[in-house]
Write an enzyme that holds these catalytic residues in place. Structure first.
Site, short mmCIF file in Angstrom:
data_model
loop_
_atom_site.label_atom_id
_atom_site.label_comp_id
_atom_site.label_asym_id
_atom_site.label_seq_id
_atom_site.Cartn_x
_atom_site.Cartn_y
_atom_site.Cartn_z
N VAL A 63 97.99 -31.49 -23.76
CA VAL A 63 99.04 -32.10 -24.38
C VAL A 63 99.07 -32.01 -26.01
O VAL A 63 97.98 -32.35 -26.56
CB VAL A 63 99.39 -33.30 -23.97
CG1 VAL A 63 98.06 -34.40 -24.05
CG2 VAL A 63 100.46 -33.97 -24.47
N SER A 64 99.96 -31.64 -26.70
CA SER A 64 100.14 -31.54 -27.79
C SER A 64 98.99 -30.68 -28.47
O SER A 64 98.87 -29.64 -28.30
CB SER A 64 100.12 -33.02 -28.46
OG SER A 64 100.43 -33.12 -30.04
#
Length: 300
Positions: free
Chosen positions: A100-101
């Site tokens: 994520v990210s």
């Protein structure tokens, strides 16, 4: 026990790592999750608990949470090696990988570096590194330091602008997220920033063999949804799902996100041979990105 989260310290090549394992009840490969910048593993607890039957593994990167800072800066390839060491230490020969990210960049690197170890790939709210379509300068400036992880009042003030989505409307969501934050250190945060400085996956995205699920928030001020479209166009066997939320939909919509991920992981694995070289793949992907409608991209 299925559903329980076990936390332990594991040493890989002299680096101590705090590792959390959410035990599942099926025989499919476990899911290795790379977290966002400055984020201790507890921030991913809502998603871990929402996974109904998948074993998930997550660790604090060096300098964050329960993992002490390393002596020297590192690159994504270093974290990929550490993660592979954790997987080997836990006794797994095949895994699925999610990021994520900031962690999405490390997940891409892991899939590229260890293609035989990584079966399927999930990329959430992320981009192809330095070649991404960037956020506004005001958002990037707020991300330049770990202050939001240390000062909860500051976090409440800037979270709507950085993360968008549910954080724009629900102060309680911000408070809950901020309450799980701890252990962000300035040196560790700096090392994370330096790790992805100049790094990009663009030259080799076309060669990734793993079936890939790209998840993007439709109201994400930090990572524009167009970055997800770029990933989905350039990775040979990728699908894009848009989620009606902001950057942290894994936290604000854990049940729905977990359901999407587990449905994807349960599908039949396909081996994809790279269909073309970098130039051809890039040209064709760019043409489809800008000249064709995106009606096939589903929104959740």
């Amino acid at each position: 026990m299925s559903g329980a989260i076990e936390v332990r310290q594991i040493s890989i090549g002299g680096q101590s790592l705090q590792v959390a394992i959410k035990h599942g009840g099926t025989s499919v490969p476990p899911l290795l999750l790379f977290n966002g910048i400055g984020a201790n593993w507890e921030l991913a607890r809502p998603l871990l608990e929402a996974l109904s039957h998948t074993t998930a593994i997550i660790f604090d990167v060096p300098g964050v949470g329960g993992s002490p800072s390393p002596l020297l800066p590192y690159r994504p390839s270093t974290l990929a090696r550490l993660a592979a060491g954790v997987v080997a230490e836990l006794g797994y020969a095949e895994i699925d990988v999610a990021g994520v990210s900031w962690g999405g960049g490390i997940a891409q690197q892991f899939a590229h570096q260890y293609p035989k170890l990584c079966r399927r790939l999930v990329l959430a709210a992320t981009a192809p590194g330095a070649t991404m379509v960037p956020a506004s300068l005001s958002v990037l400036w707020k991300m330049a330091t770990p202050r939001r992880y240390i000062d909860k009042d500051y976090m409440s003030k800037v979270a709507p602008d950085i993360y968008g989505g549910a954080f724009r409307k629900d102060p309680s969501a911000i408070a809950s997220h901020a309450g799980a934050m701890h252990g962000a250190r300035s040196l560790g945060y700096l090392y994370q920033l330096l790790a992805l400085a100049g790094w990009t996956s663009l030259p080799w995205l076309w060669s990734l063999p793993q079936p890939t699920l790209v998840l993007m928030g439709s109201d994400d001020p930090l990572v524009s949804p167009i970055n997800g479209q770029i990933l989905a166009r350039l990775i040979p066997n990728a699908e894009l799902r848009m989620i009606d939320d902001g950057h942290l939909f894994m936290v604000t919509r854990p049940a729905g996100t977990a359901a999407l991920i587990e449905a994807f992981l349960a599908g039949e694995t396909k081996h994809v041979e790279p269909e073309a070289g970098l130039l051809s793949r890039l040209v064709n992907g760019t043409r489809r990105l800008f000249l064709t409608p995106t009606g096939g991209d589903q929104q959740t």
